[in-house]
Design a protein around this motif. Structure first.
Motif, PDB file in Angstrom:
ATOM      1  N   ASP A  45     -11.772   3.551 -12.251  1.00 29.48           N
ATOM      2  CA  ASP A  45     -11.439   4.668 -13.118  1.00 29.48           C
ATOM      3  C   ASP A  45     -10.463   5.596 -12.397  1.00 29.48           C
ATOM      4  O   ASP A  45     -10.694   5.990 -11.259  1.00 29.48           O
ATOM      5  N   ARG A  46      -9.369   5.922 -13.006  1.00 31.21           N
ATOM      6  CA  ARG A  46      -8.350   6.852 -12.504  1.00 31.21           C
ATOM      7  C   ARG A  46      -7.806   6.472 -11.118  1.00 31.21           C
ATOM      8  O   ARG A  46      -7.906   7.255 -10.168  1.00 31.21           O
ATOM      9  N   PRO A  47      -7.223   5.287 -10.967  1.00 31.62           N
ATOM     10  CA  PRO A  47      -6.676   4.891  -9.661  1.00 31.62           C
ATOM     11  C   PRO A  47      -5.580   5.830  -9.161  1.00 31.62           C
ATOM     12  O   PRO A  47      -5.323   5.893  -7.958  1.00 31.62           O
ATOM     13  N   TYR A  48      -4.954   6.574 -10.048  1.00 32.62           N
ATOM     14  CA  TYR A  48      -3.901   7.513  -9.663  1.00 32.62           C
ATOM     15  C   TYR A  48      -4.425   8.668  -8.812  1.00 32.62           C
ATOM     16  O   TYR A  48      -3.647   9.388  -8.200  1.00 32.62           O
ATOM     17  N   GLU A  49      -5.743   8.841  -8.730  1.00 33.74           N
ATOM     18  CA  GLU A  49      -6.322   9.891  -7.895  1.00 33.74           C
ATOM     19  C   GLU A  49      -6.516   9.437  -6.445  1.00 33.74           C
ATOM     20  O   GLU A  49      -6.928  10.221  -5.598  1.00 33.74           O
ATOM     21  N   TYR A  50      -6.228   8.177  -6.156  1.00 37.33           N
ATOM     22  CA  TYR A  50      -6.448   7.602  -4.830  1.00 37.33           C
ATOM     23  C   TYR A  50      -5.144   7.514  -4.049  1.00 37.33           C
ATOM     24  O   TYR A  50      -4.072   7.376  -4.619  1.00 37.33           O
ATOM     25  N   ASP A  51      -5.272   7.563  -2.725  1.00 46.10           N
ATOM     26  CA  ASP A  51      -4.146   7.329  -1.825  1.00 46.10           C
ATOM     27  C   ASP A  51      -4.228   5.892  -1.324  1.00 46.10           C
ATOM     28  O   ASP A  51      -5.329   5.350  -1.132  1.00 46.10           O
ATOM     29  N   LEU A  52      -3.101   5.302  -1.070  1.00 45.63           N
ATOM     30  CA  LEU A  52      -3.048   3.963  -0.507  1.00 45.63           C
ATOM     31  C   LEU A  52      -3.282   4.056   0.995  1.00 45.63           C
ATOM     32  O   LEU A  52      -2.532   4.717   1.705  1.00 45.63           O
ATOM     33  N   GLY A  53      -4.350   3.396   1.475  1.00 51.44           N
ATOM     34  CA  GLY A  53      -4.676   3.418   2.891  1.00 51.44           C
ATOM     35  C   GLY A  53      -4.229   2.162   3.616  1.00 51.44           C
ATOM     36  O   GLY A  53      -3.924   2.186   4.802  1.00 51.44           O
ATOM     37  N   ASP A  54      -4.169   1.044   2.889  1.00 53.71           N
ATOM     38  CA  ASP A  54      -3.783  -0.224   3.486  1.00 53.71           C
ATOM     39  C   ASP A  54      -3.246  -1.125   2.381  1.00 53.71           C
ATOM     40  O   ASP A  54      -3.722  -1.089   1.247  1.00 53.71           O
ATOM     41  N   PHE A  55      -2.246  -1.937   2.737  1.00 56.62           N
ATOM     42  CA  PHE A  55      -1.639  -2.861   1.776  1.00 56.62           C
ATOM     43  C   PHE A  55      -1.357  -4.161   2.514  1.00 56.62           C
ATOM     44  O   PHE A  55      -0.703  -4.163   3.552  1.00 56.62           O
ATOM     45  N   ARG A  56      -1.860  -5.269   1.975  1.00 58.40           N
ATOM     46  CA  ARG A  56      -1.692  -6.571   2.621  1.00 58.40           C
ATOM     47  C   ARG A  56      -1.370  -7.618   1.561  1.00 58.40           C
ATOM     48  O   ARG A  56      -2.009  -7.677   0.525  1.00 58.40           O
ATOM     49  N   TYR A  57      -0.370  -8.444   1.848  1.00 59.33           N
ATOM     50  CA  TYR A  57       0.006  -9.539   0.942  1.00 59.33           C
ATOM     51  C   TYR A  57      -0.138 -10.840   1.723  1.00 59.33           C
ATOM     52  O   TYR A  57       0.609 -11.105   2.648  1.00 59.33           O
ATOM     53  N   HIS A  58      -1.124 -11.642   1.338  1.00 64.92           N
ATOM     54  CA  HIS A  58      -1.356 -12.946   1.960  1.00 64.92           C
ATOM     55  C   HIS A  58      -0.773 -14.019   1.046  1.00 64.92           C
ATOM     56  O   HIS A  58      -1.145 -14.111  -0.126  1.00 64.92           O
ATOM     57  N   ILE A  59       0.134 -14.833   1.586  1.00 65.47           N
ATOM     58  CA  ILE A  59       0.763 -15.902   0.811  1.00 65.47           C
ATOM     59  C   ILE A  59       0.229 -17.237   1.298  1.00 65.47           C
ATOM     60  O   ILE A  59       0.285 -17.541   2.489  1.00 65.47           O
ATOM     61  N   ASP A  60      -0.295 -18.042   0.373  1.00 67.90           N
ATOM     62  CA  ASP A  60      -0.748 -19.396   0.688  1.00 67.90           C
ATOM     63  C   ASP A  60       0.228 -20.356   0.021  1.00 67.90           C
ATOM     64  O   ASP A  60       0.173 -20.585  -1.182  1.00 67.90           O
ATOM     65  N   ARG A  61       1.140 -20.902   0.790  1.00 60.53           N
ATOM     66  CA  ARG A  61       2.194 -21.768   0.241  1.00 60.53           C
ATOM     67  C   ARG A  61       1.648 -23.095  -0.273  1.00 60.53           C
ATOM     68  O   ARG A  61       2.223 -23.687  -1.178  1.00 60.53           O
ATOM     69  N   GLU A  62       0.550 -23.568   0.290  1.00 61.60           N
ATOM     70  CA  GLU A  62      -0.036 -24.830  -0.152  1.00 61.60           C
ATOM     71  C   GLU A  62      -0.845 -24.672  -1.436  1.00 61.60           C
ATOM     72  O   GLU A  62      -0.947 -25.597  -2.224  1.00 61.60           O
ATOM     73  N   ASP A  63      -1.427 -23.490  -1.629  1.00 64.08           N
ATOM     74  CA  ASP A  63      -2.232 -23.222  -2.819  1.00 64.08           C
ATOM     75  C   ASP A  63      -1.923 -21.812  -3.309  1.00 64.08           C
ATOM     76  O   ASP A  63      -2.590 -20.850  -2.910  1.00 64.08           O
ATOM     77  N   PRO A  64      -0.913 -21.660  -4.166  1.00 65.63           N
ATOM     78  CA  PRO A  64      -0.531 -20.320  -4.634  1.00 65.63           C
ATOM     79  C   PRO A  64      -1.692 -19.553  -5.278  1.00 65.63           C
ATOM     80  O   PRO A  64      -1.715 -18.323  -5.236  1.00 65.63           O
ATOM     81  N   GLY A  65      -2.661 -20.258  -5.829  1.00 61.56           N
ATOM     82  CA  GLY A  65      -3.816 -19.594  -6.428  1.00 61.56           C
ATOM     83  C   GLY A  65      -4.688 -18.892  -5.410  1.00 61.56           C
ATOM     84  O   GLY A  65      -5.509 -18.043  -5.755  1.00 61.56           O
ATOM     85  N   ALA A  66      -4.526 -19.229  -4.129  1.00 62.28           N
ATOM     86  CA  ALA A  66      -5.282 -18.593  -3.052  1.00 62.28           C
ATOM     87  C   ALA A  66      -4.524 -17.419  -2.428  1.00 62.28           C
ATOM     88  O   ALA A  66      -5.029 -16.769  -1.518  1.00 62.28           O
ATOM     89  N   SER A  67      -3.323 -17.144  -2.909  1.00 62.63           N
ATOM     90  CA  SER A  67      -2.562 -15.983  -2.440  1.00 62.63           C
ATOM     91  C   SER A  67      -3.183 -14.714  -3.023  1.00 62.63           C
ATOM     92  O   SER A  67      -3.777 -14.742  -4.108  1.00 62.63           O
ATOM     93  N   PHE A  68      -3.056 -13.604  -2.293  1.00 63.18           N
ATOM     94  CA  PHE A  68      -3.619 -12.360  -2.809  1.00 63.18           C
ATOM     95  C   PHE A  68      -2.923 -11.147  -2.213  1.00 63.18           C
ATOM     96  O   PHE A  68      -2.283 -11.213  -1.167  1.00 63.18           O
ATOM     97  N   ILE A  69      -3.066 -10.042  -2.914  1.00 62.40           N
ATOM     98  CA  ILE A  69      -2.714  -8.717  -2.410  1.00 62.40           C
ATOM     99  C   ILE A  69      -4.021  -7.964  -2.265  1.00 62.40           C
ATOM    100  O   ILE A  69      -4.845  -7.961  -3.178  1.00 62.40           O
ATOM    101  N   GLU A  70      -4.196  -7.353  -1.105  1.00 61.01           N
ATOM    102  CA  GLU A  70      -5.386  -6.549  -0.872  1.00 61.01           C
ATOM    103  C   GLU A  70      -4.948  -5.118  -0.609  1.00 61.01           C
ATOM    104  O   GLU A  70      -4.055  -4.880   0.203  1.00 61.01           O
ATOM    105  N   MET A  71      -5.550  -4.190  -1.326  1.00 62.45           N
ATOM    106  CA  MET A  71      -5.236  -2.778  -1.168  1.00 62.45           C
ATOM    107  C   MET A  71      -6.507  -2.002  -0.869  1.00 62.45           C
ATOM    108  O   MET A  71      -7.529  -2.239  -1.514  1.00 62.45           O
ATOM    109  N   THR A  72      -6.428  -1.109   0.099  1.00 61.97           N
ATOM    110  CA  THR A  72      -7.510  -0.162   0.334  1.00 61.97           C
ATOM    111  C   THR A  72      -7.055   1.170  -0.237  1.00 61.97           C
ATOM    112  O   THR A  72      -5.992   1.679   0.123  1.00 61.97           O
ATOM    113  N   LEU A  73      -7.850   1.688  -1.141  1.00 57.39           N
ATOM    114  CA  LEU A  73      -7.549   2.962  -1.783  1.00 57.39           C
ATOM    115  C   LEU A  73      -8.547   3.997  -1.294  1.00 57.39           C
ATOM    116  O   LEU A  73      -9.746   3.721  -1.197  1.00 57.39           O
ATOM    117  N   CYS A  74      -8.064   5.190  -0.964  1.00 57.94           N
ATOM    118  CA  CYS A  74      -8.891   6.240  -0.370  1.00 57.94           C
ATOM    119  C   CYS A  74      -8.855   7.498  -1.231  1.00 57.94           C
ATOM    120  O   CYS A  74      -7.805   7.889  -1.731  1.00 57.94           O
TER     121      CYS A  74
END
Length: 107
Positions: free
Chosen positions: A11-40
């Motif tokens: 609810d209301r993600p605009y009230e959070y600050d971005l604390g961490d941002f990570r983009y993991h790319i899996d070239r063998e299995d694109p479905g296993a790729s992800f972006i991980e964000m820590t919101l504070c």
């Protein structure tokens, strides 16, 4: 045209600050790729993982806080691998936008 439906993951993600941002790319299995964000917000933090992200765009000004972050539920659009959209309703500096197959809370 109807306004997009908000995704219920946070609810209301605009009230959070971005604390961490990570983009993991899996070239063998694109479905296993992800972006991980820590919101504070105050002393609380939340980690979200967005599976199989596409069309990532990070605007000039990153990593400053983006105060217009919003998550839309795109399930009704009928696209196979796009069920969530990360957008910015304020067009603020440093905005992060992309689409993903799914999102989940981590930890």
């Amino acid at each position: 045209m109807d306004a997009p439906k908000l995704h219920p993951i946070l609810d209301r993600p605009y009230e959070y600050d971005l604390g961490d941002f990570r983009y993991h790319i899996d070239r063998e299995d694109p479905g296993a790729s992800f972006i991980e964000m820590t919101l504070c917000k105050n002393s609380d933090s939340l980690r979200l993982r967005f599976w199989q992200p596409i069309n990532l765009k990070i605007e000039e000004g990153f990593p400053q806080a983006t105060r217009g972050m919003v998550f839309y539920d795109r399930t009704a659009d009928g696209l196979e691998d796009i069920k969530v959209e990360v957008a910015d309703f304020e067009s603020s500096w440093g905005a992060i936008t992309f689409c993903a197959r799914s999102v989940e809370k981590i930890g």
